[in-house]
Design a protein around this motif. Sequence first.
Motif, PDB file in Angstrom:
ATOM      1  N   LEU A  27      -7.671   5.392   6.048  1.00  0.00           N
ATOM      2  CA  LEU A  27      -6.279   5.752   5.816  1.00  0.00           C
ATOM      3  C   LEU A  27      -5.493   5.892   7.119  1.00  0.00           C
ATOM      4  O   LEU A  27      -4.270   5.986   7.105  1.00  0.00           O
ATOM      5  CB  LEU A  27      -6.197   7.048   5.007  1.00  0.00           C
ATOM      6  N   GLY A  28      -6.217   5.932   8.229  1.00  0.00           N
ATOM      7  CA  GLY A  28      -5.540   5.883   9.520  1.00  0.00           C
ATOM      8  C   GLY A  28      -5.123   4.477   9.909  1.00  0.00           C
ATOM      9  O   GLY A  28      -4.359   4.286  10.851  1.00  0.00           O
ATOM     10  N   HIS A  29      -5.621   3.479   9.151  1.00  0.00           N
ATOM     11  CA  HIS A  29      -5.306   2.081   9.443  1.00  0.00           C
ATOM     12  C   HIS A  29      -4.395   1.440   8.393  1.00  0.00           C
ATOM     13  O   HIS A  29      -3.680   0.486   8.715  1.00  0.00           O
ATOM     14  CB  HIS A  29      -6.600   1.261   9.519  1.00  0.00           C
ATOM     15  N   PHE A  30      -4.456   1.936   7.162  1.00  0.00           N
ATOM     16  CA  PHE A  30      -3.722   1.302   6.076  1.00  0.00           C
ATOM     17  C   PHE A  30      -2.959   2.336   5.250  1.00  0.00           C
ATOM     18  O   PHE A  30      -3.424   3.473   5.095  1.00  0.00           O
ATOM     19  CB  PHE A  30      -4.686   0.581   5.114  1.00  0.00           C
ATOM     20  N   PRO A  31      -1.817   1.956   4.677  1.00  0.00           N
ATOM     21  CA  PRO A  31      -1.203   2.796   3.647  1.00  0.00           C
ATOM     22  C   PRO A  31      -2.177   2.893   2.461  1.00  0.00           C
ATOM     23  O   PRO A  31      -2.960   1.965   2.221  1.00  0.00           O
ATOM     24  CB  PRO A  31       0.055   2.017   3.262  1.00  0.00           C
ATOM     25  N   PRO A  32      -2.166   3.990   1.722  1.00  0.00           N
ATOM     26  CA  PRO A  32      -3.207   4.226   0.708  1.00  0.00           C
ATOM     27  C   PRO A  32      -3.287   3.177  -0.389  1.00  0.00           C
ATOM     28  O   PRO A  32      -4.391   2.760  -0.776  1.00  0.00           O
ATOM     29  CB  PRO A  32      -2.836   5.600   0.137  1.00  0.00           C
ATOM     30  N   LEU A  33      -2.153   2.729  -0.928  1.00  0.00           N
ATOM     31  CA  LEU A  33      -2.198   1.759  -2.020  1.00  0.00           C
ATOM     32  C   LEU A  33      -2.651   0.386  -1.522  1.00  0.00           C
ATOM     33  O   LEU A  33      -3.384  -0.328  -2.215  1.00  0.00           O
ATOM     34  CB  LEU A  33      -0.835   1.665  -2.703  1.00  0.00           C
ATOM     35  N   LEU A  34      -2.235   0.017  -0.324  1.00  0.00           N
ATOM     36  CA  LEU A  34      -2.711  -1.230   0.267  1.00  0.00           C
ATOM     37  C   LEU A  34      -4.210  -1.150   0.509  1.00  0.00           C
ATOM     38  O   LEU A  34      -4.949  -2.117   0.250  1.00  0.00           O
ATOM     39  CB  LEU A  34      -1.982  -1.509   1.573  1.00  0.00           C
ATOM     40  N   PHE A  35      -4.693  -0.018   1.001  1.00  0.00           N
ATOM     41  CA  PHE A  35      -6.121   0.181   1.250  1.00  0.00           C
ATOM     42  C   PHE A  35      -6.909   0.037  -0.056  1.00  0.00           C
ATOM     43  O   PHE A  35      -7.966  -0.604  -0.096  1.00  0.00           O
ATOM     44  CB  PHE A  35      -6.340   1.562   1.874  1.00  0.00           C
ATOM     45  N   SER A  36      -6.379   0.605  -1.138  1.00  0.00           N
ATOM     46  CA  SER A  36      -7.034   0.477  -2.441  1.00  0.00           C
ATOM     47  C   SER A  36      -7.095  -0.977  -2.878  1.00  0.00           C
ATOM     48  O   SER A  36      -8.116  -1.456  -3.389  1.00  0.00           O
ATOM     49  CB  SER A  36      -6.288   1.303  -3.497  1.00  0.00           C
ATOM     50  N   PRO A 182      -1.710  -5.368  -9.261  1.00  0.00           N
ATOM     51  CA  PRO A 182      -0.916  -4.150  -9.505  1.00  0.00           C
ATOM     52  C   PRO A 182      -0.847  -3.235  -8.288  1.00  0.00           C
ATOM     53  O   PRO A 182       0.221  -2.691  -7.983  1.00  0.00           O
ATOM     54  CB  PRO A 182      -1.664  -3.485 -10.660  1.00  0.00           C
ATOM     55  N   LEU A 183      -1.965  -3.075  -7.574  1.00  0.00           N
ATOM     56  CA  LEU A 183      -1.951  -2.214  -6.394  1.00  0.00           C
ATOM     57  C   LEU A 183      -1.113  -2.811  -5.269  1.00  0.00           C
ATOM     58  O   LEU A 183      -0.392  -2.093  -4.571  1.00  0.00           O
ATOM     59  CB  LEU A 183      -3.388  -1.962  -5.916  1.00  0.00           C
ATOM     60  N   LEU A 184      -1.212  -4.128  -5.093  1.00  0.00           N
ATOM     61  CA  LEU A 184      -0.381  -4.776  -4.074  1.00  0.00           C
ATOM     62  C   LEU A 184       1.098  -4.634  -4.418  1.00  0.00           C
ATOM     63  O   LEU A 184       1.928  -4.363  -3.537  1.00  0.00           O
ATOM     64  CB  LEU A 184      -0.757  -6.247  -3.956  1.00  0.00           C
ATOM     65  N   GLY A 185       1.429  -4.796  -5.698  1.00  0.00           N
ATOM     66  CA  GLY A 185       2.822  -4.640  -6.114  1.00  0.00           C
ATOM     67  C   GLY A 185       3.323  -3.225  -5.891  1.00  0.00           C
ATOM     68  O   GLY A 185       4.444  -3.020  -5.395  1.00  0.00           O
ATOM     69  N   LEU A 186       2.510  -2.234  -6.252  1.00  0.00           N
ATOM     70  CA  LEU A 186       2.896  -0.833  -6.034  1.00  0.00           C
ATOM     71  C   LEU A 186       3.025  -0.526  -4.549  1.00  0.00           C
ATOM     72  O   LEU A 186       3.912   0.217  -4.132  1.00  0.00           O
ATOM     73  CB  LEU A 186       1.856   0.086  -6.675  1.00  0.00           C
ATOM     74  N   SER A 187       2.139  -1.112  -3.744  1.00  0.00           N
ATOM     75  CA  SER A 187       2.207  -0.880  -2.305  1.00  0.00           C
ATOM     76  C   SER A 187       3.509  -1.425  -1.723  1.00  0.00           C
ATOM     77  O   SER A 187       4.183  -0.763  -0.924  1.00  0.00           O
ATOM     78  CB  SER A 187       1.007  -1.532  -1.607  1.00  0.00           C
ATOM     79  N   LEU A 188       3.877  -2.641  -2.125  1.00  0.00           N
ATOM     80  CA  LEU A 188       5.139  -3.224  -1.641  1.00  0.00           C
ATOM     81  C   LEU A 188       6.333  -2.406  -2.097  1.00  0.00           C
ATOM     82  O   LEU A 188       7.313  -2.235  -1.348  1.00  0.00           O
ATOM     83  CB  LEU A 188       5.266  -4.664  -2.142  1.00  0.00           C
ATOM     84  N   LEU A 189       6.253  -1.863  -3.323  1.00  0.00           N
ATOM     85  CA  LEU A 189       7.373  -1.108  -3.872  1.00  0.00           C
ATOM     86  C   LEU A 189       7.477   0.287  -3.260  1.00  0.00           C
ATOM     87  O   LEU A 189       8.576   0.753  -2.918  1.00  0.00           O
ATOM     88  CB  LEU A 189       7.208  -0.996  -5.397  1.00  0.00           C
ATOM     89  N   VAL A 190       6.347   0.960  -3.123  1.00  0.00           N
ATOM     90  CA  VAL A 190       6.339   2.367  -2.682  1.00  0.00           C
ATOM     91  C   VAL A 190       6.226   2.484  -1.165  1.00  0.00           C
ATOM     92  O   VAL A 190       6.943   3.265  -0.529  1.00  0.00           O
ATOM     93  CB  VAL A 190       5.190   3.134  -3.374  1.00  0.00           C
ATOM     94  N   GLU A 191       5.295   1.732  -0.582  1.00  0.00           N
ATOM     95  CA  GLU A 191       5.025   1.872   0.849  1.00  0.00           C
ATOM     96  C   GLU A 191       5.867   0.915   1.697  1.00  0.00           C
ATOM     97  O   GLU A 191       6.073   1.156   2.886  1.00  0.00           O
ATOM     98  CB  GLU A 191       3.529   1.647   1.105  1.00  0.00           C
ATOM     99  N   GLY A 192       6.315  -0.164   1.080  1.00  0.00           N
ATOM    100  CA  GLY A 192       7.198  -1.097   1.768  1.00  0.00           C
ATOM    101  C   GLY A 192       6.450  -2.229   2.440  1.00  0.00           C
ATOM    102  O   GLY A 192       5.360  -2.028   2.991  1.00  0.00           O
ATOM    103  N   PRO A 193       7.025  -3.433   2.423  1.00  0.00           N
ATOM    104  CA  PRO A 193       6.369  -4.589   3.050  1.00  0.00           C
ATOM    105  C   PRO A 193       6.177  -4.434   4.550  1.00  0.00           C
ATOM    106  O   PRO A 193       5.217  -4.954   5.110  1.00  0.00           O
ATOM    107  CB  PRO A 193       7.312  -5.756   2.721  1.00  0.00           C
ATOM    108  N   ARG A 194       7.075  -3.683   5.186  1.00  0.00           N
ATOM    109  CA  ARG A 194       6.961  -3.532   6.640  1.00  0.00           C
ATOM    110  C   ARG A 194       5.706  -2.750   7.016  1.00  0.00           C
ATOM    111  O   ARG A 194       4.978  -3.136   7.945  1.00  0.00           O
ATOM    112  CB  ARG A 194       8.198  -2.825   7.184  1.00  0.00           C
ATOM    113  N   ALA A 195       5.449  -1.650   6.299  1.00  0.00           N
ATOM    114  CA  ALA A 195       4.255  -0.854   6.581  1.00  0.00           C
ATOM    115  C   ALA A 195       2.996  -1.665   6.315  1.00  0.00           C
ATOM    116  O   ALA A 195       2.019  -1.591   7.078  1.00  0.00           O
ATOM    117  CB  ALA A 195       4.253   0.417   5.729  1.00  0.00           C
TER     118      ALA A 195
END
Length: 334
Positions: A27-36, A182-195
């Motif tokens: 989690l120090g390297h990735f946003p949580p949803l992207l990591f999942s 679904p996790l990639l979509g949530l990550s883009l929506l919640v955490e943002g493509p930039r992160a």
Amino acid sequence: MRPQHIALAVLVAAVWGVNFVVIEIGLGHFPPLLFSALRFLAAALPAVFFVRRPKTGWKWIIAVGLVLGVAKFGLLFTGMHLGMPAGLSSLVLQIQAVFTAVVAAVVLGERPGRVRVAGMCVALAGITVAGIDEGTSGPLLAFALLIAAAAFWGVSNVLTRMAAPENAMGFMVWTSVVPILPLLGLSLLVEGPRADLDALRSLDWSGGATVVYVAWVTTLFGFGAWSFLLRSYPASSVAPFSLLVPVFGMSAAALVLGEEIGPLRWCAAVLLVTGVAVTSLGGPASGRGRIRRTGRAARTDGPGPLPAAPEAPVPAGTSASRTPTTASRPSPRG
């Protein structure tokens, strides 16, 4: 159980316990949803091209993939991202045994006996003590997300039992395909493509190693070995080894992350582990909860909640450093 199989069960518990520390580092390297999402991507590919799809219906593969992969792991990783210590996370997730018993009672009509009800009460007392401890030193939202993750884990256990897959390893590989998009979509929506892009661009060997561990070692090896043990021995013989997960998790977190275990946490651990042991091993549930398995598998009454892959607990006060590759995360201990 044969000595080599006892050693295998202990090894799986150790792998699952250490997994919480690896998640904390990842989690120090990735946003949580992207990591999942990366976890399931690595678990599914390339294995899905070599493992035959189980005969289980698509509805079960999709249902377990969404509940276990998106809901349970999404909430777990997010809760730890928000400051839930690794060791405590592994401990709190053990309440999944209580949720499994409750959902099985509602859906399958399995009525837990008095011993199991007593075990649930003891486990809930342990969760209450852990909540009091976390409430005085950490974010309650993160704690609540871990409870929700345990609840979804309980639901996925019952769905898996209803699916009754012949090949548990194949079932795990194919259900791992479901959460990726679904996790990639949530990550883009919640955490943002930039992160997400920043995390992927700055990927180094340590970040890649965490993905490999949680995907191949924890998911494929861990679940595969656990399924082999459950096919070889009664669940009542295998299930107790899952109670070692918090032991390994809390120990690894203390050694690697420097987390401390206070008196309240020890009290919560004793209550929760005792309650889960009684709930899981309190004798077969009564009622109409028989599941007819396909193929060679015979109809079975299961000795209670299916022992699920645990995630390890850690002491309070983690001091793990986090790399600045993602958006800043709150300190685990406020």
